[in-house]
Design a protein around this motif. Structure first.
Motif: not given
Length: 211
Positions: A53, A56, A87, A112
């Protein structure tokens, strides 16, 4: 494929089923960091991705939304190129018919998050419900407050040339709520609903086989 189709054989052959990566994908449906796979009763392959994350859409986590460098001239293990994929998401690959071998996007996760599963609930041998788990939405980022992060991202064409894509994404999340601002109920933060991990089931509205 084991030699002579013998499971006890000590030798085997193999072939590449699908090419991942930004520039190697068929029809531009690039993907990376595949985590979990599921095969439905028709033999179609379903996959979810688990990209960090912190990269991203080319942004780091946190309030500032620090821009991460994306440099296509680098080679080897270049983790920052994951920012070109956005994502984490769910796709499937048909194995028969006119679309066999194509990467078909099915669902994109909230900001995330990691999507895990997928898993089919079957009734009389028919795939009816697809289960997905949405883990840590909004990880290490503010609660979804309407703030968007924007940047131009350098992308790689299938012919090896570069083009620029303008991208605008939320820095935080309120998943699974579809409303961010509320009347400050219990469990909210300054009127904002915090993101929560969840498990969802996807079915056809008219029932019956999933695909």
């Amino acid at each position: 494929m084991e030699t002579n189709s013998d499971a006890t054989s000590l030798t085997f052959s193999w072939s590449v089923f699908e090419q991942s990566g930004e520039d190697g994908a068929i029809n531009g449906a690039g993907f990376a960091n595949v985590d979990n796979l599921e095969i439905d009763t028709l033999g179609n392959i379903w996959g979810v991705t688990d990209m960090s994350t912190s990269s991203h859409n080319g942004f780091n986590t946190g309030v500032a939304g620090e821009v991460r460098e994306i440099d296509h001239t680098q080679t080897g293990s270049v983790g920052n190129l994951r920012g070109t994929f956005g994502n984490n998401w769910l796709f499937y690959i048909p194995v028969v018919g006119p679309n066999a071998g194509l990467v078909v996007p099915f669902a994109y996760g909230p900001p995330r998050c990691e999507i895990t599963g997928p898993y089919f609930i079957r009734n009389s041998g028919v795939d009816e419900t697809l289960l997905l788990a949405v883990q840590h939405p909004g990880e290490s980022s503010p609660i979804g407050d309407g703030v968007l992060l924007g940047r131009d991202i350098e992308m790689l064409n299938l012919d090896g040339t570069l083009f620029t894509q303008q991208r605008s994404v939320p820095r935080g999340s309120n998943w699974p709520s579809n409303t961010g601002y509320v009347g400050n109920p219990g469990g909210s933060f300054n009127g904002l609903l915090p993101p929560r991990p969840s498990v969802i089931g996807v079915t056809r509205r008219d029932g019956g086989a999933f695909v």
